[in-house]
Design a protein around this motif. Structure first.
Motif, PDB file in Angstrom:
ATOM      1  N   ASP A 203       0.839  -1.194   0.000  1.00  0.00           N
ATOM      2  CA  ASP A 203       0.000   0.000   0.000  1.00  0.00           C
ATOM      3  C   ASP A 203       0.872   1.241   0.000  1.00  0.00           C
ATOM      4  O   ASP A 203       2.017   1.220   0.393  1.00  0.00           O
ATOM      5  N   ARG A 204       0.273   2.343  -0.359  1.00  0.00           N
ATOM      6  CA  ARG A 204       0.976   3.611  -0.357  1.00  0.00           C
ATOM      7  C   ARG A 204       1.195   4.050   1.087  1.00  0.00           C
ATOM      8  O   ARG A 204       0.277   4.177   1.878  1.00  0.00           O
ATOM      9  N   ARG A 205       2.454   4.263   1.437  1.00  0.00           N
ATOM     10  CA  ARG A 205       2.788   4.756   2.770  1.00  0.00           C
ATOM     11  C   ARG A 205       2.662   6.274   2.798  1.00  0.00           C
ATOM     12  O   ARG A 205       2.818   6.917   1.768  1.00  0.00           O
ATOM     13  N   PRO A 206       2.440   6.830   3.964  1.00  0.00           N
ATOM     14  CA  PRO A 206       2.455   8.286   4.040  1.00  0.00           C
ATOM     15  C   PRO A 206       3.822   8.790   3.571  1.00  0.00           C
ATOM     16  O   PRO A 206       4.833   8.139   3.787  1.00  0.00           O
ATOM     17  N   THR A 207       3.832   9.934   2.904  1.00  0.00           N
ATOM     18  CA  THR A 207       5.086  10.445   2.368  1.00  0.00           C
ATOM     19  C   THR A 207       5.977  11.011   3.458  1.00  0.00           C
ATOM     20  O   THR A 207       7.141  11.271   3.224  1.00  0.00           O
ATOM     21  N   LYS A 208       5.468  11.184   4.641  1.00  0.00           N
ATOM     22  CA  LYS A 208       6.227  11.773   5.724  1.00  0.00           C
ATOM     23  C   LYS A 208       6.268  10.822   6.912  1.00  0.00           C
ATOM     24  O   LYS A 208       5.317  10.108   7.187  1.00  0.00           O
ATOM     25  N   GLN A 209       7.394  10.841   7.596  1.00  0.00           N
ATOM     26  CA  GLN A 209       7.484  10.095   8.850  1.00  0.00           C
ATOM     27  C   GLN A 209       6.979  11.019   9.954  1.00  0.00           C
ATOM     28  O   GLN A 209       7.474  12.136  10.106  1.00  0.00           O
ATOM     29  N   TYR A 210       6.013  10.546  10.719  1.00  0.00           N
ATOM     30  CA  TYR A 210       5.467  11.344  11.806  1.00  0.00           C
ATOM     31  C   TYR A 210       6.053  10.894  13.142  1.00  0.00           C
ATOM     32  O   TYR A 210       6.393   9.730  13.318  1.00  0.00           O
ATOM     33  N   THR A 211       6.141  11.846  14.057  1.00  0.00           N
ATOM     34  CA  THR A 211       6.555  11.536  15.417  1.00  0.00           C
ATOM     35  C   THR A 211       5.286  11.471  16.253  1.00  0.00           C
ATOM     36  O   THR A 211       4.545  12.447  16.343  1.00  0.00           O
ATOM     37  N   ILE A 212       5.060  10.303  16.836  1.00  0.00           N
ATOM     38  CA  ILE A 212       3.788  10.017  17.505  1.00  0.00           C
ATOM     39  C   ILE A 212       4.027   9.711  18.970  1.00  0.00           C
ATOM     40  O   ILE A 212       4.931   8.950  19.318  1.00  0.00           O
ATOM     41  N   LEU A 213       3.197  10.304  19.822  1.00  0.00           N
ATOM     42  CA  LEU A 213       3.196   9.974  21.245  1.00  0.00           C
ATOM     43  C   LEU A 213       2.055   8.995  21.487  1.00  0.00           C
ATOM     44  O   LEU A 213       0.900   9.291  21.174  1.00  0.00           O
ATOM     45  N   LEU A 214       2.382   7.850  22.031  1.00  0.00           N
ATOM     46  CA  LEU A 214       1.401   6.813  22.338  1.00  0.00           C
ATOM     47  C   LEU A 214       1.232   6.755  23.857  1.00  0.00           C
ATOM     48  O   LEU A 214       2.145   6.354  24.569  1.00  0.00           O
ATOM     49  N   ALA A 215       0.079   7.185  24.348  1.00  0.00           N
ATOM     50  CA  ALA A 215      -0.228   7.146  25.780  1.00  0.00           C
ATOM     51  C   ALA A 215      -1.085   5.917  26.040  1.00  0.00           C
ATOM     52  O   ALA A 215      -2.264   5.884  25.679  1.00  0.00           O
ATOM     53  N   GLU A 216      -0.482   4.912  26.642  1.00  0.00           N
ATOM     54  CA  GLU A 216      -1.143   3.614  26.865  1.00  0.00           C
ATOM     55  C   GLU A 216      -0.506   2.960  28.074  1.00  0.00           C
ATOM     56  O   GLU A 216       0.712   2.832  28.151  1.00  0.00           O
ATOM     57  N   ASP A 217      -1.323   2.554  29.053  1.00  0.00           N
ATOM     58  CA  ASP A 217      -0.780   1.971  30.281  1.00  0.00           C
ATOM     59  C   ASP A 217      -0.540   0.470  30.205  1.00  0.00           C
ATOM     60  O   ASP A 217       0.295  -0.060  30.922  1.00  0.00           O
ATOM     61  N   ASN A 218      -1.222  -0.225  29.316  1.00  0.00           N
ATOM     62  CA  ASN A 218      -1.062  -1.673  29.206  1.00  0.00           C
ATOM     63  C   ASN A 218       0.184  -1.982  28.367  1.00  0.00           C
ATOM     64  O   ASN A 218       0.237  -1.620  27.190  1.00  0.00           O
ATOM     65  N   PRO A 219       1.184  -2.663  28.952  1.00  0.00           N
ATOM     66  CA  PRO A 219       2.435  -2.909  28.222  1.00  0.00           C
ATOM     67  C   PRO A 219       2.262  -3.708  26.927  1.00  0.00           C
ATOM     68  O   PRO A 219       2.952  -3.446  25.946  1.00  0.00           O
ATOM     69  N   ILE A 220       1.332  -4.647  26.921  1.00  0.00           N
ATOM     70  CA  ILE A 220       1.121  -5.445  25.706  1.00  0.00           C
ATOM     71  C   ILE A 220       0.484  -4.585  24.615  1.00  0.00           C
ATOM     72  O   ILE A 220       0.927  -4.588  23.470  1.00  0.00           O
ATOM     73  N   ASN A 221      -0.558  -3.834  24.968  1.00  0.00           N
ATOM     74  CA  ASN A 221      -1.193  -2.939  23.997  1.00  0.00           C
ATOM     75  C   ASN A 221      -0.196  -1.903  23.482  1.00  0.00           C
ATOM     76  O   ASN A 221      -0.194  -1.552  22.303  1.00  0.00           O
ATOM     77  N   GLN A 222       0.636  -1.419  24.384  1.00  0.00           N
ATOM     78  CA  GLN A 222       1.657  -0.428  24.031  1.00  0.00           C
ATOM     79  C   GLN A 222       2.628  -1.010  23.000  1.00  0.00           C
ATOM     80  O   GLN A 222       2.928  -0.385  21.984  1.00  0.00           O
ATOM     81  N   LYS A 223       3.082  -2.223  23.266  1.00  0.00           N
ATOM     82  CA  LYS A 223       4.045  -2.883  22.376  1.00  0.00           C
ATOM     83  C   LYS A 223       3.443  -3.140  20.991  1.00  0.00           C
ATOM     84  O   LYS A 223       4.087  -2.889  19.967  1.00  0.00           O
ATOM     85  N   VAL A 224       2.204  -3.631  20.969  1.00  0.00           N
ATOM     86  CA  VAL A 224       1.547  -3.946  19.693  1.00  0.00           C
ATOM     87  C   VAL A 224       1.300  -2.669  18.876  1.00  0.00           C
ATOM     88  O   VAL A 224       1.615  -2.614  17.682  1.00  0.00           O
ATOM     89  N   ALA A 225       0.749  -1.639  19.502  1.00  0.00           N
ATOM     90  CA  ALA A 225       0.472  -0.391  18.783  1.00  0.00           C
ATOM     91  C   ALA A 225       1.772   0.242  18.284  1.00  0.00           C
ATOM     92  O   ALA A 225       1.848   0.708  17.140  1.00  0.00           O
ATOM     93  N   LYS A 226       2.795   0.233  19.120  1.00  0.00           N
ATOM     94  CA  LYS A 226       4.088   0.800  18.724  1.00  0.00           C
ATOM     95  C   LYS A 226       4.653   0.042  17.521  1.00  0.00           C
ATOM     96  O   LYS A 226       5.145   0.651  16.568  1.00  0.00           O
ATOM     97  N   MET A 227       4.570  -1.276  17.556  1.00  0.00           N
ATOM     98  CA  MET A 227       5.069  -2.095  16.459  1.00  0.00           C
ATOM     99  C   MET A 227       4.364  -1.741  15.138  1.00  0.00           C
ATOM    100  O   MET A 227       5.007  -1.538  14.115  1.00  0.00           O
ATOM    101  N   HIS A 228       3.040  -1.637  15.179  1.00  0.00           N
ATOM    102  CA  HIS A 228       2.281  -1.313  13.970  1.00  0.00           C
ATOM    103  C   HIS A 228       2.647   0.077  13.435  1.00  0.00           C
ATOM    104  O   HIS A 228       2.833   0.252  12.233  1.00  0.00           O
ATOM    105  N   LEU A 229       2.761   1.039  14.323  1.00  0.00           N
ATOM    106  CA  LEU A 229       3.099   2.404  13.899  1.00  0.00           C
ATOM    107  C   LEU A 229       4.511   2.476  13.323  1.00  0.00           C
ATOM    108  O   LEU A 229       4.748   3.141  12.318  1.00  0.00           O
ATOM    109  N   GLU A 230       5.438   1.775  13.954  1.00  0.00           N
ATOM    110  CA  GLU A 230       6.811   1.769  13.448  1.00  0.00           C
ATOM    111  C   GLU A 230       6.907   1.054  12.104  1.00  0.00           C
ATOM    112  O   GLU A 230       7.665   1.472  11.232  1.00  0.00           O
TER     113      GLU A 230
END
Length: 142
Positions: free
Chosen positions: A13-40
Motif C-alpha cells: 500500500d501507499r505509505r504516508p510520504t512523511k514520517q510522523y513523530t507520535i506519542l502513544l499514551a497507553e498503560d497496558n504494556p502489551i497494547n503499548q508494544k503492539v500499537a508501537k510495532m504497527h506504527l513503526e
C-alpha cells in the motif's frame, strides 16, 4: 500466509510520504508494544507514555505530530490529559493544536462524545487491525 498479509498492509500500500513523530499514551504494556510495532512498521517514530500525566509532561517538552491517547489510565486518564493539553496550547497561543486520537477497549455509549468534548479529534476502539490504524492515519493527515 501471515507474512503476505503483513506485506500487503505495510509494503504494497501507499505509505504516508512523511514520517510522523507520535506519542502513544497507553498503560497496558502489551497494547503499548503492539500499537508501537504497527506504527513503526508504517514508518513512524513512536514514543510511549504509561499514563496521562506522563503524556502531558512529554507533550509540553517535545514536538509531536499526533497523540494516540488511551482513555482509561492510572494517575491521570486520557480525558483529563487531553483537557490539560488543550489548556496548555491555549496558554502558549499555539496556532495549530496537536491532533489527538482516543483509544478505548470498552466502547460504551457516550464515550465518543466525551472524547470529542474533551478536545480529541478522532476515536478508535481497541483492539484495532493494522489496516484500521493506517486508514485513521491517512484520515487525520489529509
Amino acid at each position: 500466509r501471515r507474512r503476505r498479509y503483513y506485506q500487503k498492509i505495510y509494503c504494497n500500500d501507499r505509505r504516508p510520504t512523511k514520517q510522523y513523530t507520535i506519542l502513544l499514551a497507553e498503560d497496558n504494556p502489551i497494547n503499548q508494544k503492539v500499537a508501537k510495532m504497527h506504527l513503526e512498521r508504517l514508518g513512524h517514530k513512536v514514543e510511549t507514555a504509561a499514563n496521562g500525566q506522563i503524556a502531558l509532561d512529554m507533550y509540553t517538552k517535545n514536538n509531536y505530530d499526533l497523540i494516540f491517547m488511551d482513555i482509561q489510565m492510572p494517575e491521570m486518564d486520557g480525558i483529563e490529559s487531553t483537557k490539560r493539553i488543550r489548556e496548555f496550547e491555549q496558554d502558549i497561543n499555539q496556532a495549530e493544536p496537536i491532533k489527538i486520537i482516543a483509544l478505548t477497549a470498552n466502547a460504551m455509549k457516550g464515550d465518543k462524545e466525551a472524547c470529542i468534548d474533551a478536545g480529541m479529534n478522532e476515536y478508535m476502539s481497541k483492539p484495532f487491525k493494522p489496516e484500521e490504524l493506517k486508514r485513521m492515519l491517512n484520515t487525520i493527515f489529509e
